[in-house]
Design a protein around this motif. Structure first.
Motif, PDB file in Angstrom:
ATOM      1  N   UNK A 109       0.968  -1.160  -0.226  1.00 17.58           N
ATOM      2  CA  UNK A 109      -0.079  -0.065   0.069  1.00 17.58           C
ATOM      3  C   UNK A 109       0.876   1.358   0.154  1.00 17.58           C
ATOM      4  N   UNK A 110       2.203   0.823  -0.092  1.00 12.40           N
ATOM      5  CA  UNK A 110       3.377   2.726  -0.434  1.00 12.40           C
ATOM      6  C   UNK A 110       2.919   3.143   0.875  1.00 12.40           C
ATOM      7  N   UNK A 111       3.250   2.108   1.934  1.00 11.51           N
ATOM      8  CA  UNK A 111       3.108   2.989   3.395  1.00 11.51           C
ATOM      9  C   UNK A 111       4.698   2.741   3.036  1.00 11.51           C
ATOM     10  N   UNK A 112       5.768   3.577   4.528  1.00  9.82           N
ATOM     11  CA  UNK A 112       6.726   3.222   4.838  1.00  9.82           C
ATOM     12  C   UNK A 112       7.363   1.841   5.512  1.00  9.82           C
ATOM     13  N   UNK A 113       8.352   1.168   5.375  1.00  5.42           N
ATOM     14  CA  UNK A 113       8.204  -0.126   6.211  1.00  5.42           C
ATOM     15  C   UNK A 113       7.305  -0.441   7.111  1.00  5.42           C
ATOM     16  N   UNK A 114       8.087   0.579   7.857  1.00  5.13           N
ATOM     17  CA  UNK A 114       7.855   0.204   9.444  1.00  5.13           C
ATOM     18  C   UNK A 114       6.332   1.248   9.953  1.00  5.13           C
ATOM     19  N   UNK A 115       6.532   1.828  10.933  1.00  2.00           N
ATOM     20  CA  UNK A 115       5.566   2.943  11.428  1.00  2.00           C
ATOM     21  C   UNK A 115       4.775   2.255  12.534  1.00  2.00           C
ATOM     22  N   UNK A 116       5.712   3.070  13.710  1.00  2.00           N
ATOM     23  CA  UNK A 116       5.095   2.868  14.859  1.00  2.00           C
ATOM     24  C   UNK A 116       3.194   3.318  15.781  1.00  2.00           C
ATOM     25  N   UNK A 117       2.690   2.745  15.716  1.00  2.00           N
ATOM     26  CA  UNK A 117       1.489   2.452  16.481  1.00  2.00           C
ATOM     27  C   UNK A 117       1.262   3.776  16.635  1.00  2.00           C
ATOM     28  N   UNK A 118       0.097   4.533  16.338  1.00  2.40           N
ATOM     29  CA  UNK A 118      -0.537   5.693  17.815  1.00  2.40           C
ATOM     30  C   UNK A 118      -2.287   5.248  18.712  1.00  2.40           C
ATOM     31  N   UNK A 119      -2.600   4.338  18.470  1.00  9.79           N
ATOM     32  CA  UNK A 119      -3.510   3.848  18.261  1.00  9.79           C
ATOM     33  C   UNK A 119      -3.599   3.043  19.929  1.00  9.79           C
ATOM     34  N   UNK A 120      -4.865   4.244  20.582  1.00  6.95           N
ATOM     35  CA  UNK A 120      -4.721   3.153  21.800  1.00  6.95           C
ATOM     36  C   UNK A 120      -5.879   1.962  22.568  1.00  6.95           C
ATOM     37  N   UNK A 121      -5.177   1.563  22.700  1.00  8.59           N
ATOM     38  CA  UNK A 121      -5.342  -0.116  23.549  1.00  8.59           C
ATOM     39  C   UNK A 121      -5.458  -0.635  24.596  1.00  8.59           C
ATOM     40  N   UNK A 122      -5.837   0.036  25.424  1.00 11.11           N
ATOM     41  CA  UNK A 122      -5.561  -0.436  26.876  1.00 11.11           C
ATOM     42  C   UNK A 122      -6.159   0.040  27.874  1.00 11.11           C
ATOM     43  N   UNK A 123      -6.579  -0.646  29.123  1.00  3.88           N
ATOM     44  CA  UNK A 123      -7.538  -0.223  30.269  1.00  3.88           C
ATOM     45  C   UNK A 123      -8.071  -1.749  30.078  1.00  3.88           C
ATOM     46  N   UNK A 124      -8.923  -1.951  32.027  1.00  4.95           N
ATOM     47  CA  UNK A 124      -8.568  -3.336  31.732  1.00  4.95           C
ATOM     48  C   UNK A 124     -10.061  -3.962  31.197  1.00  4.95           C
ATOM     49  N   UNK A 125     -11.093  -2.785  30.225  1.00  5.15           N
ATOM     50  CA  UNK A 125     -11.095  -4.064  30.269  1.00  5.15           C
ATOM     51  C   UNK A 125     -10.817  -4.744  28.856  1.00  5.15           C
ATOM     52  N   UNK A 126      -9.772  -3.592  28.168  1.00  4.03           N
ATOM     53  CA  UNK A 126      -9.483  -4.332  27.105  1.00  4.03           C
ATOM     54  C   UNK A 126      -8.560  -5.464  27.036  1.00  4.03           C
ATOM     55  N   UNK A 127      -7.475  -5.505  28.837  1.00  6.84           N
ATOM     56  CA  UNK A 127      -7.116  -6.679  28.003  1.00  6.84           C
ATOM     57  C   UNK A 127      -7.566  -7.624  29.349  1.00  6.84           C
ATOM     58  N   UNK A 128      -8.906  -7.320  30.051  1.00 11.24           N
ATOM     59  CA  UNK A 128      -9.941  -8.489  30.314  1.00 11.24           C
ATOM     60  C   UNK A 128     -10.245  -8.842  28.846  1.00 11.24           C
ATOM     61  N   UNK A 129     -10.848  -8.851  28.249  1.00  9.51           N
ATOM     62  CA  UNK A 129     -11.260  -9.374  26.673  1.00  9.51           C
ATOM     63  C   UNK A 129      -9.883  -9.866  26.167  1.00  9.51           C
ATOM     64  N   UNK A 130      -8.682  -9.179  26.005  1.00  5.60           N
ATOM     65  CA  UNK A 130      -7.091 -10.200  25.376  1.00  5.60           C
ATOM     66  C   UNK A 130      -7.283 -11.460  25.999  1.00  5.60           C
ATOM     67  N   UNK A 131      -7.850 -11.539  27.176  1.00  7.18           N
ATOM     68  CA  UNK A 131      -8.015 -13.164  28.221  1.00  7.18           C
ATOM     69  C   UNK A 131      -8.661 -14.070  27.779  1.00  7.18           C
ATOM     70  N   UNK A 132      -9.842 -13.154  27.089  1.00  6.93           N
ATOM     71  CA  UNK A 132     -10.821 -14.141  27.313  1.00  6.93           C
ATOM     72  C   UNK A 132     -11.345 -14.788  25.698  1.00  6.93           C
TER      73      UNK A 132
END
Length: 232
Positions: A109-132
């Protein structure tokens, strides 16, 4: 799996993880380029991911077991299905394959090879979701192998398709894929700083599933049943 040497198994794991991540990242980029509707974009991302999992597990499973996931490799090593000395190699190539998959998606898609994400994914609900999410994934794999081994590719693909929608985290359920997704600042990304919470709960969910299903999938002893019937 026993008929393939370690080098071939590792290449299969790296290739499978790379193709999985390329699909996750690439389909996310494609979806957001076609629509501004986040729900529709997620649906496109979901369907592509579920489909590629079914394909990859079917074609690469006979070679390496088609883990593509350090959490899955860990539970197989703990259960004795994967030799413990091979675990580190599996995890290493899974992470490397994941990074390669992100690079491939960006190149397409003609993007830089690697680019650190800025998308926030944090908090108890997110972590619990990953465990489930990871608990469910491992449960599906273990029960599928026990009862309907040929259906495992479809079971995993369908489970992940569902888990994209019933978990708050959209079901990463994979430490290597999570790391690879931290290297893309696109629809499927996750900030690198948010990774530790995901990793810890993914591993905890996988181990919990192994412990429960080791017990759940053990049938009653035949001798005990016969003994009870004899007493009647």
């Amino acid at each position: 799996m026993a008929s393939y040497d370690l080098s071939r198994r590792l290449v299969a794991e790296a290739l499978g993880t790379a193709m999985l991540v390329a699909t996750v990242v690439g389909s996310g980029i494609m979806a957001t380029s076609l629509t501004a509707d986040v729900g529709l974009a997620l649906l496109g991302n979901t369907l592509a991911t579920g489909a590629i999992l079914a394909v990859l597990i079917t074609v690469l499973g006979p070679i390496s077991g088609a883990h593509f996931n350090p959490a899955v490799s860990l539970i197989f090593a703990m259960s004795g299905s994967l030799q413990k000395r091979d675990l580190g190699f599996y995890v290493l190539v899974q992470f490397a394959g994941g990074v390669a998959g992100t690079i491939c998606a960006h190149l397409m898609f003609n993007l830089p090879l690697l680019e650190l994400s800025s998308k926030v994914r944090t908090g108890g609900a997110q972590w619990f979701s990953e465990g489930i999410a990871t608990f469910g994934l491992v449960a599906v794999i273990l029960a599928g192998i026990r009862f309907e081994q040929k259906a495992v590719p479809w079971l995993v693909g369908l489970y992940i398709t569902a888990a994209y929608w019933f978990t708050a985290s959209t079901s990463f359920a994979n430490p290597a894929v999570a790391f690879a997704r931290s290297l893309t600042d696109t629809f499927s990304g996750i900030r690198p700083i948010d990774l530790p919470g995901f990793w810890l709960t993914e591993i905890a969910g996988a181990v919990a599933a192994l412990l429960l299903f080791n017990w759940l999938l053990q049938p009653a002893e035949t001798s005990s049943i016969l003994s009870s019937e004899a007493k009647l």
